[in-house]
Design an enzyme around this catalytic site. Structure first.
Site, PDB file in Angstrom:
ATOM      1  N   ARG A  70       0.820  -1.221   0.000  1.00  0.00           N
ATOM      2  CA  ARG A  70       0.000   0.000   0.000  1.00  0.00           C
ATOM      3  C   ARG A  70       0.849   1.264   0.000  1.00  0.00           C
ATOM      4  O   ARG A  70       0.658   2.156  -0.821  1.00  0.00           O
ATOM      5  CB  ARG A  70      -0.898   0.016   1.239  1.00  0.00           C
ATOM      6  CG  ARG A  70      -1.960  -1.022   1.209  1.00  0.00           C
ATOM      7  CD  ARG A  70      -2.414  -1.374   2.608  1.00  0.00           C
ATOM      8  NE  ARG A  70      -3.198  -2.588   2.584  1.00  0.00           N
ATOM      9  CZ  ARG A  70      -2.680  -3.801   2.458  1.00  0.00           C
ATOM     10  NH1 ARG A  70      -1.379  -3.969   2.349  1.00  0.00           N
ATOM     11  NH2 ARG A  70      -3.448  -4.858   2.407  1.00  0.00           N
ATOM     12  N   THR A  71       1.750   1.340   0.960  1.00  0.00           N
ATOM     13  CA  THR A  71       2.500   2.591   1.133  1.00  0.00           C
ATOM     14  C   THR A  71       3.323   2.884  -0.103  1.00  0.00           C
ATOM     15  O   THR A  71       3.354   4.003  -0.610  1.00  0.00           O
ATOM     16  CB  THR A  71       3.401   2.482   2.382  1.00  0.00           C
ATOM     17  OG1 THR A  71       2.595   2.070   3.482  1.00  0.00           O
ATOM     18  CG2 THR A  71       4.062   3.804   2.705  1.00  0.00           C
ATOM     19  N   LYS A  98      25.874  -5.364  -2.475  1.00  0.00           N
ATOM     20  CA  LYS A  98      27.323  -5.465  -2.723  1.00  0.00           C
ATOM     21  C   LYS A  98      28.117  -4.864  -1.570  1.00  0.00           C
ATOM     22  O   LYS A  98      29.312  -4.615  -1.704  1.00  0.00           O
ATOM     23  CB  LYS A  98      27.682  -4.743  -4.025  1.00  0.00           C
ATOM     24  CG  LYS A  98      26.988  -5.289  -5.251  1.00  0.00           C
ATOM     25  CD  LYS A  98      27.407  -4.491  -6.486  1.00  0.00           C
ATOM     26  CE  LYS A  98      26.621  -4.908  -7.706  1.00  0.00           C
ATOM     27  NZ  LYS A  98      26.820  -3.968  -8.827  1.00  0.00           N
ATOM     28  N   ARG A 120      11.413   3.920   3.537  1.00  0.00           N
ATOM     29  CA  ARG A 120      10.923   2.893   4.473  1.00  0.00           C
ATOM     30  C   ARG A 120      12.088   1.991   4.794  1.00  0.00           C
ATOM     31  O   ARG A 120      12.814   1.544   3.893  1.00  0.00           O
ATOM     32  CB  ARG A 120       9.794   2.069   3.862  1.00  0.00           C
ATOM     33  CG  ARG A 120       9.585   0.800   4.684  1.00  0.00           C
ATOM     34  CD  ARG A 120       8.319   0.105   4.398  1.00  0.00           C
ATOM     35  NE  ARG A 120       7.176   0.861   4.851  1.00  0.00           N
ATOM     36  CZ  ARG A 120       5.961   0.318   4.989  1.00  0.00           C
ATOM     37  NH1 ARG A 120       5.754  -0.944   4.690  1.00  0.00           N
ATOM     38  NH2 ARG A 120       4.955   1.045   5.390  1.00  0.00           N
ATOM     39  N   HIS A 148       5.204   5.991  11.552  1.00  0.00           N
ATOM     40  CA  HIS A 148       4.650   5.874  10.199  1.00  0.00           C
ATOM     41  C   HIS A 148       3.690   7.049  10.020  1.00  0.00           C
ATOM     42  O   HIS A 148       2.465   6.880   9.997  1.00  0.00           O
ATOM     43  CB  HIS A 148       3.935   4.529  10.085  1.00  0.00           C
ATOM     44  CG  HIS A 148       3.624   4.090   8.685  1.00  0.00           C
ATOM     45  ND1 HIS A 148       3.783   4.907   7.588  1.00  0.00           N
ATOM     46  CD2 HIS A 148       3.153   2.902   8.214  1.00  0.00           C
ATOM     47  CE1 HIS A 148       3.412   4.238   6.506  1.00  0.00           C
ATOM     48  NE2 HIS A 148       3.042   3.021   6.859  1.00  0.00           N
TER      49      HIS A 148
HETATM   50  C1  NCD Z   1       1.689  -1.091   8.215  1.00  0.00           C
HETATM   51  C2  NCD Z   1       3.184  -0.948   8.213  1.00  0.00           C
HETATM   52  O1  NCD Z   1       3.865  -1.400   7.294  1.00  0.00           O
HETATM   53  O2  NCD Z   1       3.655  -0.375   9.176  1.00  0.00           O
HETATM   54  N1  NCD Z   1       1.105  -1.219   6.964  1.00  0.00           N
HETATM   55  C3  NCD Z   1       1.027  -0.177   6.104  1.00  0.00           C
HETATM   56  O3  NCD Z   1       1.875   0.679   6.028  1.00  0.00           O
HETATM   57  N2  NCD Z   1      -0.079  -0.124   5.343  1.00  0.00           N
HETATM   58  C4  NCD Z   1       1.193  -2.033   9.211  1.00  0.00           C
HETATM   59  C5  NCD Z   1       1.583  -3.475   9.115  1.00  0.00           C
HETATM   60  O4  NCD Z   1       2.515  -3.855   8.425  1.00  0.00           O
HETATM   61  O5  NCD Z   1       0.938  -4.262   9.803  1.00  0.00           O
END
Ligand code: NCD
Length: 322
Positions: A70-71, A98, A120, A148
């Protein structure tokens, strides 16, 4: 691309940040302003031509050092709908394999005329580290168990749309609070906005002194859910747990899986949120995930608009200076 576009007019922004690392750094006024901006982008996303020239000429580097559906796709779409050039950098196919350090990789990517870096990373603090090392604004798309911020903002956007307000709402957050960056960023933002929060989990999945986030603590679902306006269910983050937090998934589900019978205890019109990915039958019953109370797909839709607003605000502040 549409010719006449009504993106918000650039003016003195009530939002001044070099990076977006967590919701803790945002004031109530800034959060509300960002959510209002996101409303404009939400409207654009409902048009047939979902594209505006606002970030034409900008280069955004989406750096994902951890799996994401999603993100990652929503940051990519957000950048593309604003007409930025978006590069998706995947750690699995990079020079990190590497032996290159995170710092060198990031400095290399930043040196390509990059205007914004979205990151991320599985390590808590990685986004703050890069923000310190790089001149380019860094937007945290999830760092370890820490923060997040864009997920919390899209959750707030979804709640505000569903319930018409934020201040004074009662929200229960249920599940693996200890390992959840989503829970932390939400609790901090909700405290800022005057949302009444409750957390509910087995004691082994609650961080020490969790009350410092301004929430009430519950161990039984029935108690936590009584009278709430919204329930946010969280995934058991098995990849972050050492194991042993509870005897079995079956037992966890028996005590903490949200079912329709729980909803009878909540306030009328209560909505159900989940950041995804969902483990159906573990934290959320099948029928609830797809039921009329679920706002889970609205959260996904909101994610694009909220990330467009974030990219737009950072570009407005920093883009013209580079
Ligand atoms: C979350 C995450 O990755 O922190 N999901 C997300 O960003 N949609 C929550 C999760 O992984 O459970």
């Amino acid at each position: 691309m549409a010719e006449t576009i009504d993106t918000p007019a650039p003016k003195a922004l009530p939002f001044a940040h070099t990076d977006l690392l967590d919701t803790a750094e945002l004031t109530a006024k800034e959060i509300r302003f960002l959510l209002d901006q996101a409303e404009s982008f939400h409207e654009i996303n409902e048009r047939q031509v979902k594209k505006v020239p606002t970030l034409r000429g900008a280069t955004i580097m989406d750096c994902f050092f951890e799996p994401s559906t999603r993100t990652r796709s929503s940051f990519e779409l957000a950048g593309k709908r604003l007409s930025a050039d978006v590069i998706n950098f995947s750690a699995a196919a990079s020079s990190l394999k590497k032996g290159e350090s995170l710092r060198d990789t990031a400095r290399t990517l930043a040196a390509m005329g990059t205007d914004l870096i979205v990151v991320r990373h599985p390590a808590s603090g990685a986004a703050a580290y890069l923000a310190h090392e790089l001149e380019v604004p860094v937007i945290n798309a999830g760092d370890g168990c820490h923060a997040h911020p864009t997920q919390a903002l899209l959750d707030l956007f979804t709640l505000r749309r569903a319930l018409g307000r934020l201040s004074g709402l009662k929200v229960a957050i249920v599940g693996d609070i200890t390992h959840s960056r989503v829970a932390r960023s939400n609790l901090l933002a909700m405290r800022t906005l005057g949302v009444e929060t409750r957390v509910c989990a087995p004691p082994t999945l609650l961080p020490a002194a969790v009350e410092r986030y301004g929430c009430r603590v519950f161990y039984r679902m029935a108690d936590a859910i009584e009278g709430v306006d919204a329930i946010m269910m969280l995934r058991i983050q098995r990849e972050r747990q050492g194991g042993g937090a509870f005897p079995s998934l079956r037992e966890y589900a028996h005590n903490y899986c949200l079912t329709r019978s729980h909803l009878a205890l909540a306030a009328p019109g209560c909505v159900v949120l989940h950041p995804g990915p969902i483990n159906r039958g573990v934290e959320l019953a099948h029928d609830l995930a797809d039921g009329p109370e679920s706002r889970i797909l609205d959260q996904v839709t909101a994610g694009v608009a909220v990330r467009m607003a974030v990219l737009y605000l950072f570009w407005q502040q920093h883009g013209s200076r580079q």
